[in-house]
Design a protein around this motif. Structure first.
Motif, PDB file in Angstrom:
ATOM      1  N   ALA A  10      -2.635   1.202  -9.829  1.00 31.15           N
ATOM      2  CA  ALA A  10      -2.886  -0.083  -9.159  1.00 31.15           C
ATOM      3  C   ALA A  10      -2.735  -1.243 -10.138  1.00 31.15           C
ATOM      4  N   GLN A  11      -3.270  -1.087 -11.330  1.00 25.89           N
ATOM      5  CA  GLN A  11      -3.166  -2.163 -12.317  1.00 25.89           C
ATOM      6  C   GLN A  11      -1.725  -2.383 -12.759  1.00 25.89           C
ATOM      7  N   ALA A  12      -0.943  -1.312 -12.852  1.00 25.55           N
ATOM      8  CA  ALA A  12       0.469  -1.452 -13.219  1.00 25.55           C
ATOM      9  C   ALA A  12       1.244  -2.167 -12.115  1.00 25.55           C
ATOM     10  N   GLN A  13       0.926  -1.856 -10.872  1.00 26.58           N
ATOM     11  CA  GLN A  13       1.654  -2.461  -9.757  1.00 26.58           C
ATOM     12  C   GLN A  13       1.278  -3.923  -9.548  1.00 26.58           C
ATOM     13  N   TRP A  14       0.010  -4.268  -9.746  1.00 24.54           N
ATOM     14  CA  TRP A  14      -0.439  -5.625  -9.455  1.00 24.54           C
ATOM     15  C   TRP A  14      -0.790  -6.435 -10.706  1.00 24.54           C
ATOM     16  N   ARG A  69      -7.794  -3.884  -7.410  1.00 20.76           N
ATOM     17  CA  ARG A  69      -9.093  -3.296  -7.042  1.00 20.76           C
ATOM     18  C   ARG A  69      -9.151  -2.979  -5.549  1.00 20.76           C
ATOM     19  N   ALA A  70      -8.569  -3.848  -4.727  1.00 21.19           N
ATOM     20  CA  ALA A  70      -8.558  -3.616  -3.278  1.00 21.19           C
ATOM     21  C   ALA A  70      -7.738  -2.378  -2.933  1.00 21.19           C
ATOM     22  N   ALA A  71      -6.594  -2.213  -3.570  1.00 21.48           N
ATOM     23  CA  ALA A  71      -5.754  -1.040  -3.306  1.00 21.48           C
ATOM     24  C   ALA A  71      -6.479   0.237  -3.694  1.00 21.48           C
ATOM     25  N   GLN A  72      -7.128   0.233  -4.833  1.00 21.19           N
ATOM     26  CA  GLN A  72      -7.851   1.415  -5.284  1.00 21.19           C
ATOM     27  C   GLN A  72      -9.018   1.724  -4.342  1.00 21.19           C
ATOM     28  N   LEU A  73      -9.706   0.704  -3.867  1.00 19.39           N
ATOM     29  CA  LEU A  73     -10.798   0.876  -2.914  1.00 19.39           C
ATOM     30  C   LEU A  73     -10.273   1.470  -1.606  1.00 19.39           C
ATOM     31  N   ARG A  74      -9.146   0.964  -1.129  1.00 20.84           N
ATOM     32  CA  ARG A  74      -8.555   1.470   0.106  1.00 20.84           C
ATOM     33  C   ARG A  74      -8.054   2.906  -0.071  1.00 20.84           C
ATOM     34  N   TRP A  75      -7.533   3.224  -1.250  1.00 17.75           N
ATOM     35  CA  TRP A  75      -7.100   4.603  -1.532  1.00 17.75           C
ATOM     36  C   TRP A  75      -8.292   5.543  -1.447  1.00 17.75           C
ATOM     37  N   SER A  76      -9.409   5.153  -2.019  1.00 17.95           N
ATOM     38  CA  SER A  76     -10.619   5.988  -1.964  1.00 17.95           C
ATOM     39  C   SER A  76     -11.086   6.165  -0.522  1.00 17.95           C
ATOM     40  N   MET A  99       0.826  -1.189   0.000  1.00 15.22           N
ATOM     41  CA  MET A  99       0.000   0.000   0.000  1.00 15.22           C
ATOM     42  C   MET A  99       0.872   1.255   0.000  1.00 15.22           C
ATOM     43  N   VAL A 100       1.965   1.225   0.777  1.00 10.50           N
ATOM     44  CA  VAL A 100       2.837   2.393   0.842  1.00 10.50           C
ATOM     45  C   VAL A 100       3.441   2.674  -0.534  1.00 10.50           C
ATOM     46  N   GLN A 101       3.901   1.628  -1.219  1.00 10.02           N
ATOM     47  CA  GLN A 101       4.479   1.816  -2.557  1.00 10.02           C
ATOM     48  C   GLN A 101       3.421   2.335  -3.529  1.00 10.02           C
ATOM     49  N   TYR A 102       2.214   1.811  -3.427  1.00 10.81           N
ATOM     50  CA  TYR A 102       1.116   2.247  -4.297  1.00 10.81           C
ATOM     51  C   TYR A 102       0.851   3.744  -4.110  1.00 10.81           C
ATOM     52  N   VAL A 103       0.740   4.188  -2.856  1.00 16.57           N
ATOM     53  CA  VAL A 103       0.471   5.602  -2.584  1.00 16.57           C
ATOM     54  C   VAL A 103       1.659   6.453  -3.035  1.00 16.57           C
ATOM     55  N   HIS A 104       2.871   5.965  -2.812  1.00 15.15           N
ATOM     56  CA  HIS A 104       4.056   6.697  -3.277  1.00 15.15           C
ATOM     57  C   HIS A 104       4.001   6.874  -4.793  1.00 15.15           C
ATOM     58  N   ASP A 105       3.674   5.812  -5.518  1.00 13.81           N
ATOM     59  CA  ASP A 105       3.577   5.896  -6.977  1.00 13.81           C
ATOM     60  C   ASP A 105       2.497   6.889  -7.404  1.00 13.81           C
ATOM     61  N   LEU A 106       1.385   6.900  -6.691  1.00 13.79           N
ATOM     62  CA  LEU A 106       0.322   7.866  -7.003  1.00 13.79           C
ATOM     63  C   LEU A 106       0.803   9.296  -6.784  1.00 13.79           C
TER      64      LEU A 106
END
Length: 111
Positions: free
Chosen positions: A25-29, A37-44, A1-8
């Protein structure tokens, strides 16, 4: 999740679009996967949590449109329990999010 948010956060503003969180999210996973989809949901849900006064003590305004958010809070957003709000939007259970944040923090000082 931390890497995902950093990338965003490091995505150039010129490339930022309404579907940026989905594409990152799709690029990372590896495509439209359950994890993406879970990462994007958690980001929202995390973005909604920033509006809660109980979370504001963990964030520091930098400028008008930027916040400093500790990595522990972002990491907690990857594991904290989600729930459905009254209007059927997925949100974090704020006390659980804050408890998870405390668990992710490194100890300070000498005990």
């Amino acid at each position: 999740m931390v890497q995902y948010v950093h990338d965003l956060m490091t995505t150039p503003r010129s490339k930022a679009a309404p579907d940026t969180s989905v594409s990152v999210a799709q690029a990372q996973w590896g495509g439209d996967t359950t994890l993406a989809r879970a990462a994007q949901l958690r980001w929202s849900a995390l973005n909604r949590a920033f509006g809660d006064a109980r979370v504001s003590t963990w964030t520091t305004p930098q400028t008008r449109d930027q916040l400093h958010v500790p990595a522990a809070l972002i990491a907690a957003a990857g594991v904290a329990r989600l729930k459905m709000s009254e209007d059927e939007v997925v949100v974090f259970d704020i006390p659980t999010l804050l408890d998870a944040t405390l668990e992710m923090c490194e100890p300070v000082g000498h005990a």
